[in-house]
Design an enzyme around this catalytic site. Sequence first.
Site, PDB file in Angstrom:
ATOM      1  N   LYS A 116       0.851  -1.024   0.020  1.00  0.00           N
ATOM      2  CA  LYS A 116      -0.145  -0.245   0.005  1.00  0.00           C
ATOM      3  C   LYS A 116       0.655   1.404  -0.146  1.00  0.00           C
ATOM      4  O   LYS A 116       0.711   2.473  -0.386  1.00  0.00           O
ATOM      5  CB  LYS A 116      -0.868  -0.100   1.089  1.00  0.00           C
ATOM      6  CG  LYS A 116      -2.367  -1.021   1.253  1.00  0.00           C
ATOM      7  CD  LYS A 116      -3.118  -0.904   2.359  1.00  0.00           C
ATOM      8  CE  LYS A 116      -4.062  -1.835   2.003  1.00  0.00           C
ATOM      9  NZ  LYS A 116      -3.939  -2.886   2.022  1.00  0.00           N
ATOM     10  N   GLU A 200      -2.609   5.786   8.712  1.00  0.00           N
ATOM     11  CA  GLU A 200      -3.561   6.606   7.996  1.00  0.00           C
ATOM     12  C   GLU A 200      -4.413   7.369   9.006  1.00  0.00           C
ATOM     13  O   GLU A 200      -4.979   7.008  10.353  1.00  0.00           O
ATOM     14  CB  GLU A 200      -4.224   5.969   6.962  1.00  0.00           C
ATOM     15  CG  GLU A 200      -3.775   5.534   5.675  1.00  0.00           C
ATOM     16  CD  GLU A 200      -4.746   4.816   4.772  1.00  0.00           C
ATOM     17  OE1 GLU A 200      -5.943   4.722   5.216  1.00  0.00           O
ATOM     18  OE2 GLU A 200      -4.151   4.334   3.840  1.00  0.00           O
ATOM     19  N   HIS A 235     -14.128  -3.919   9.432  1.00  0.00           N
ATOM     20  CA  HIS A 235     -13.457  -3.614   8.229  1.00  0.00           C
ATOM     21  C   HIS A 235     -13.501  -4.644   6.809  1.00  0.00           C
ATOM     22  O   HIS A 235     -13.134  -4.448   5.856  1.00  0.00           O
ATOM     23  CB  HIS A 235     -11.771  -3.254   8.285  1.00  0.00           C
ATOM     24  CG  HIS A 235     -11.505  -2.292   9.335  1.00  0.00           C
ATOM     25  ND1 HIS A 235     -11.669  -1.033   9.227  1.00  0.00           N
ATOM     26  CD2 HIS A 235     -10.898  -2.581  10.432  1.00  0.00           C
ATOM     27  CE1 HIS A 235     -11.499  -0.264  10.281  1.00  0.00           C
ATOM     28  NE2 HIS A 235     -11.019  -1.186  11.121  1.00  0.00           N
ATOM     29  N   ARG A 297      -7.465  -7.487  -9.233  1.00  0.00           N
ATOM     30  CA  ARG A 297      -7.927  -8.895  -9.436  1.00  0.00           C
ATOM     31  C   ARG A 297      -9.580  -8.536  -9.566  1.00  0.00           C
ATOM     32  O   ARG A 297      -9.866  -7.297  -9.416  1.00  0.00           O
ATOM     33  CB  ARG A 297      -7.958  -9.964  -8.241  1.00  0.00           C
ATOM     34  CG  ARG A 297      -8.097  -9.187  -6.974  1.00  0.00           C
ATOM     35  CD  ARG A 297      -8.231 -10.127  -5.528  1.00  0.00           C
ATOM     36  NE  ARG A 297      -8.221  -9.295  -4.415  1.00  0.00           N
ATOM     37  CZ  ARG A 297      -9.066  -8.869  -3.901  1.00  0.00           C
ATOM     38  NH1 ARG A 297     -10.638  -8.810  -4.272  1.00  0.00           N
ATOM     39  NH2 ARG A 297      -9.283  -8.092  -2.729  1.00  0.00           N
TER      40      ARG A 297
END
Length: 625
Positions: A116, A200, A235, A297
């Site tokens: 990421k 984040e 999540h 994907r």
Amino acid sequence: MIRRLLIANRGEIARRVIRTARRMGVETVAVYSDADATAPHVREADFSVRLGPPPAAESYLDMAKVLAAAAESGADSVHPGYGFLSENADFAQAVLDAGLIWVGPPPSAIRSMGPKDEAKRIMEAAGVPVTPGWRGEDQSLANLAEQAAIVGFPVLIKAVAGGGGKGMRRVDRAEDFEAALASAQREGQASFGNAHVLIERYMARPRHIEVQVFGDDFGNVVHLFERDCSLQRRHQKVIEEAPAPGMDEATRASVCGAAVRAAQAVGYRGAGTVEFIADASEGLRADRIFFMEMNTRLQVEHPVTEMITGLDLVEWQLRVASGEPLPLKQDDITMTGCAMEARLYAENPATGFLPSVGRLETFWMPEDGVRVDSAVEEGGEVSPFYDPMIAKLIVHRATRVEAADALSEACAEVGVWPVKTNAGFLSRLAADPDFRNGEIDTGFIGARPALVEAPPYGQAALDQVFSLIRQNDVARDGGPIDADPLTGFRLNSPERRTGVIWVDGGRREARIDFARGFGLGGVPKGGVVFQHGEAHVLSLAPPLAAAAGAASDGKLLAPMPGRIVAVAAKAGDRIAKGAPVITLEAMKMEHAMTAPFDAVVSAVGFAVGDQVTEGAVLATLDKAD
């Protein structure tokens, strides 16, 4: 065109790929572990090859075994599905090196978008806005804690190689950071073989917006509009929809344009999803939508895009992988109506959504006006080795409100036993007035704990079931129903009586009406009836006393088979109520067992790495003075 396709996956995505391949005249090869030897995807494929024992590391994640299966079966191509090896650049390269067609993006694109932190650097260079936060090489506790403080609590810790909510933890206070970090790192290592994380900023009212993109070998990249995946728990996505509610055309053009630039920046080919986080405190605005990650994907939620566009994304994948250009140009892609998808999980909302495993004695799915992509069938087994999602229910209607109503009704028609599911919870969620009005964010479910609670079995339905049992003189648990023959007696009226029946362990009174008709749907099967997606156990005899070993008596029991990944306490420790004692990993998720009261640890029965069976006593606690 591809001739024989090996599907390096299992469950509903394997079955989904098989359907399209069969329609296109492509032969399919299923692979399976010992746990899946009799699974539907194995039976439905043209050929099948065993990979190995149930653990994914010894079967579906073993690259050498998958490649050997391709060689053995004569496959000329590999479709990775999602999860497992689908975003493993080394596997993609190995497939290509073996002379096979890889139904996915170039390995270079997977490598670029996998971590990421690296993905965000590439996106910044391409002019795609990214989420404020920190990413870097220094993974020491001291540095990560310092960076979290700089970003400002609350923060999200995210595994750099993560996905599906795994390796992700929200932290609201500095004093909770160390424990959350350790858990995220363990889960990242276990799920992706990488414990590195990034930090984040956590947004006050976030929405999860993602855009479906497609590229080919001729430089063409298009988007197929956006999806909203904001309804999440831990999540993990629960309900997804397309298009996103409240998305105006200007904002749509901005976010979809950013997604196309993201795909172009890495030379993308095939199906991919660019995920964004939106600060929706003032609605969806183009200047408050930030890139999070790119999934290289097909996504679990791709059916909602298929429903609004009328396109088969697996067919597009196979055509692009075969060297054909994209079937349509951007201006030719249109959308109609609203589609919603609910993920049916084998889990028990009443126990904090702990996964549920076992044989599916009953597996009823809705049929009319609903697309069901299922991984299992009646008589099959839900094992502890893989993801707990067992089906997806997808609806498509002209308006969003109509779609929400249809999804709620579809989930209410689900009947699964004895494995527990979240069907009733999904039905209530889709019927929630705020959801129907589009007032959603990623905290929606957490802010509505009442949705988790299943309502009691309705009295009218109970009277009808009880009447049917009495009319047939059926004693499900031995002996006729004991009802006072004069209770409810009326001259010149139909005979009526009342009796006692136990529902989910609780004593209930029901009325017997011999004059009524019995057009009952969902007649009890093995003492179980279904209502609004919930399974209810009926008994004509009082239930046996609950077995010892509940958490209230100080014994922490394993809720399912799994592996111990953390032990936070030892014999003699004094711990507070709610403190973690031992952590179990099962069905790709961690489950922390905590103290039910202030306690002294009497014994801890297992160590890190131990495998445990369901019901094993993990630890014993004594109440503190």
